[in-house]
Motif scaffolding. Structure first.
Motif, PDB file in Angstrom:
ATOM      1  N   CYS A   6       0.838  -1.197   0.000  1.00  0.00           N
ATOM      2  CA  CYS A   6       0.000   0.000   0.000  1.00  0.00           C
ATOM      3  C   CYS A   6       0.879   1.256   0.000  1.00  0.00           C
ATOM      4  N   ILE A   7       0.671   2.105  -0.984  1.00  0.00           N
ATOM      5  CA  ILE A   7       1.454   3.327  -1.149  1.00  0.00           C
ATOM      6  C   ILE A   7       0.527   4.533  -1.092  1.00  0.00           C
ATOM      7  N   LEU A   8       0.924   5.542  -0.330  1.00  0.00           N
ATOM      8  CA  LEU A   8       0.196   6.809  -0.294  1.00  0.00           C
ATOM      9  C   LEU A   8       0.988   7.840  -1.083  1.00  0.00           C
ATOM     10  N   VAL A   9       0.358   8.401  -2.119  1.00  0.00           N
ATOM     11  CA  VAL A   9       0.949   9.473  -2.920  1.00  0.00           C
ATOM     12  C   VAL A   9       0.365  10.797  -2.438  1.00  0.00           C
ATOM     13  N   ILE A  10       1.221  11.679  -1.939  1.00  0.00           N
ATOM     14  CA  ILE A  10       0.795  13.000  -1.472  1.00  0.00           C
ATOM     15  C   ILE A  10       1.320  14.009  -2.479  1.00  0.00           C
ATOM     16  N   LEU A  23      -4.335  13.609   7.999  1.00  0.00           N
ATOM     17  CA  LEU A  23      -5.375  12.731   8.527  1.00  0.00           C
ATOM     18  C   LEU A  23      -5.136  11.286   8.107  1.00  0.00           C
ATOM     19  N   ARG A  24      -4.797  11.078   6.845  1.00  0.00           N
ATOM     20  CA  ARG A  24      -4.589   9.713   6.356  1.00  0.00           C
ATOM     21  C   ARG A  24      -3.342   9.089   6.988  1.00  0.00           C
ATOM     22  N   LEU A  25      -2.347   9.891   7.233  1.00  0.00           N
ATOM     23  CA  LEU A  25      -1.148   9.378   7.893  1.00  0.00           C
ATOM     24  C   LEU A  25      -1.420   8.996   9.342  1.00  0.00           C
ATOM     25  N   GLN A  26      -2.377   9.656   9.954  1.00  0.00           N
ATOM     26  CA  GLN A  26      -2.698   9.385  11.359  1.00  0.00           C
ATOM     27  C   GLN A  26      -3.534   8.124  11.535  1.00  0.00           C
ATOM     28  N   ILE A  27      -4.452   7.868  10.605  1.00  0.00           N
ATOM     29  CA  ILE A  27      -5.437   6.810  10.836  1.00  0.00           C
ATOM     30  C   ILE A  27      -5.195   5.554  10.007  1.00  0.00           C
ATOM     31  N   GLU A  28      -4.256   5.594   9.038  1.00  0.00           N
ATOM     32  CA  GLU A  28      -4.021   4.441   8.174  1.00  0.00           C
ATOM     33  C   GLU A  28      -2.552   4.041   8.216  1.00  0.00           C
ATOM     34  N   THR A  29      -2.304   2.786   7.853  1.00  0.00           N
ATOM     35  CA  THR A  29      -0.947   2.248   7.826  1.00  0.00           C
ATOM     36  C   THR A  29      -0.501   2.082   6.380  1.00  0.00           C
ATOM     37  N   TRP A  30       0.736   2.505   6.099  1.00  0.00           N
ATOM     38  CA  TRP A  30       1.251   2.477   4.735  1.00  0.00           C
ATOM     39  C   TRP A  30       2.585   1.736   4.692  1.00  0.00           C
ATOM     40  N   ARG A  47       6.202   9.904  15.337  1.00  0.00           N
ATOM     41  CA  ARG A  47       5.533   8.695  15.818  1.00  0.00           C
ATOM     42  C   ARG A  47       5.811   7.466  14.945  1.00  0.00           C
ATOM     43  N   ASP A  48       6.411   7.648  13.794  1.00  0.00           N
ATOM     44  CA  ASP A  48       6.708   6.523  12.902  1.00  0.00           C
ATOM     45  C   ASP A  48       8.106   6.729  12.335  1.00  0.00           C
ATOM     46  N   ARG A  49       9.034   5.884  12.785  1.00  0.00           N
ATOM     47  CA  ARG A  49      10.422   6.026  12.360  1.00  0.00           C
ATOM     48  C   ARG A  49      10.803   5.052  11.247  1.00  0.00           C
ATOM     49  N   SER A  50       9.897   4.150  10.886  1.00  0.00           N
ATOM     50  CA  SER A  50      10.305   3.060  10.004  1.00  0.00           C
ATOM     51  C   SER A  50       9.697   3.098   8.600  1.00  0.00           C
ATOM     52  N   THR A  51       8.485   3.639   8.436  1.00  0.00           N
ATOM     53  CA  THR A  51       7.857   3.635   7.113  1.00  0.00           C
ATOM     54  C   THR A  51       8.679   4.472   6.146  1.00  0.00           C
ATOM     55  N   PRO A  52       9.114   3.900   5.013  1.00  0.00           N
ATOM     56  CA  PRO A  52       9.945   4.661   4.072  1.00  0.00           C
ATOM     57  C   PRO A  52       9.171   5.802   3.411  1.00  0.00           C
ATOM     58  N   LEU A  91      10.370   4.123 -10.041  1.00  0.00           N
ATOM     59  CA  LEU A  91      10.009   2.744  -9.731  1.00  0.00           C
ATOM     60  C   LEU A  91      11.182   2.004  -9.104  1.00  0.00           C
ATOM     61  N   ALA A  92      12.381   2.243  -9.617  1.00  0.00           N
ATOM     62  CA  ALA A  92      13.563   1.599  -9.043  1.00  0.00           C
ATOM     63  C   ALA A  92      13.781   2.045  -7.604  1.00  0.00           C
ATOM     64  N   ARG A  93      13.548   3.309  -7.319  1.00  0.00           N
ATOM     65  CA  ARG A  93      13.709   3.812  -5.956  1.00  0.00           C
ATOM     66  C   ARG A  93      12.635   3.236  -5.027  1.00  0.00           C
ATOM     67  N   VAL A  94      11.429   3.103  -5.549  1.00  0.00           N
ATOM     68  CA  VAL A  94      10.357   2.478  -4.765  1.00  0.00           C
ATOM     69  C   VAL A  94      10.731   1.049  -4.406  1.00  0.00           C
ATOM     70  N   ARG A  95      11.202   0.289  -5.389  1.00  0.00           N
ATOM     71  CA  ARG A  95      11.586  -1.098  -5.125  1.00  0.00           C
ATOM     72  C   ARG A  95      12.717  -1.175  -4.108  1.00  0.00           C
ATOM     73  N   SER A  96      13.674  -0.258  -4.235  1.00  0.00           N
ATOM     74  CA  SER A  96      14.805  -0.256  -3.306  1.00  0.00           C
ATOM     75  C   SER A  96      14.348   0.009  -1.874  1.00  0.00           C
ATOM     76  N   LEU A  97      13.458   0.982  -1.706  1.00  0.00           N
ATOM     77  CA  LEU A  97      12.962   1.302  -0.362  1.00  0.00           C
ATOM     78  C   LEU A  97      12.152   0.147   0.217  1.00  0.00           C
ATOM     79  N   LEU A  98      11.369  -0.517  -0.614  1.00  0.00           N
ATOM     80  CA  LEU A  98      10.579  -1.639  -0.134  1.00  0.00           C
ATOM     81  C   LEU A  98      11.450  -2.835   0.217  1.00  0.00           C
ATOM     82  N   ARG A  99      12.530  -3.022  -0.546  1.00  0.00           N
ATOM     83  CA  ARG A  99      13.449  -4.116  -0.213  1.00  0.00           C
ATOM     84  C   ARG A  99      14.063  -3.911   1.164  1.00  0.00           C
ATOM     85  N   ARG A 100      14.387  -2.669   1.493  1.00  0.00           N
ATOM     86  CA  ARG A 100      14.952  -2.386   2.814  1.00  0.00           C
ATOM     87  C   ARG A 100      13.971  -2.767   3.923  1.00  0.00           C
TER      88      ARG A 100
END
Length: 228
Positions: A4-8, A40-47, A71-76, A111-120
């Protein structure tokens, strides 16, 4: 499990481009067009990943990021912005961004950067496309059939990805050209036919033909033979 990805992003054209492109890659994508909605979406949903623009109506991206990191140190978080100065990049990374990409950008690099962050995060292993035992691992950009690796060029991989996203649907030459080559089909070039021939040859080492020609219409990926 879906990623699940949130695009702001407040620019409609860029937001639509990202939503369509990432959805086609197999991600579940949501959108927030301003800082207040995003907060609001960052507060109530997990990404699993956040793509964040700097300039936003309401609370800007930098403030959003600082608040989120309390409050969230890990979500890329991938910062996506036109601000390309060294000081801005340093400020964004120091505020908690994991990566920084400046506009204009190529979707392939994003897309390559997204994959890299998700691999981490260990989140990317399950992203794949599959039909009739033909499979593409979108993280590793590798194709297999019946478990055997298939050595494809970048264009062949993009072409096969398009077929796997649209199995049993006739794809016109115009649509394929626009998607894979980002060009309009002029009716004279044989580029597509050459790539189809090479892709078929590689796939058919491990099974029957699955990419068929529909005369006057285009091509289709399906198990049963159609009129060629």
């Amino acid at each position: 499990m879906s990623i699940c990805i949130l695009v702001i992003e407040d620019e409609p054209g860029i937001a639509d481009f990202l939503l369509r492109g990432l959805t086609e890659e197999g991600y579940v994508v949501s959108h927030a067009a301003d800082g207040n909605h995003a907060r609001l979406r960052l507060q109530i949903e997990t990404w699993d990943l956040i793509i964040l623009d700097w300039w936003l109506p309401g609370e800007d991206g930098l403030q959003l990021l600082k608040r989120f990191r309390q409050r969230d140190r890990s979500t890329p978080v991938l910062f996506l912005t036109a601000r390309d100065g060294v000081s801005e990049r340093v400020k964004g990374l120091d505020s908690g961004a994991d990566d920084y990409l400046t506009k204009p950008f190529s979707f392939e690099e994003l897309l390559a950067r997204v994959r890299s962050l998700l691999r981490r995060q260990g989140q990317a292993d399950s992203i794949h496309l599959e039909y009739a035992k033909i499979r593409i691992d979108l993280t590793q950009q590798r194709a297999t059939r019946e478990g055997a690796p298939i050595d494809l060029t970048a264009k062949e991989l993009s072409l096969l990805s398009m077929f796997l996203r649209n199995p049993e649907q006739v794809l016109s030459r115009t649509r394929i050209y626009k998607s894979v080559w980002d060009e309009n089909f002029d009716g004279l070039s044989n580029t597509l036919e050459v790539h189809i021939k090479d892709l078929r040859r590689k796939l058919e080492k491990y099974g029957p033909r699955v990419i068929h020609t529909r005369r006057g219409q285009g091509y289709v990926l399906e198990l049963q033979r159609v009129d060629e």
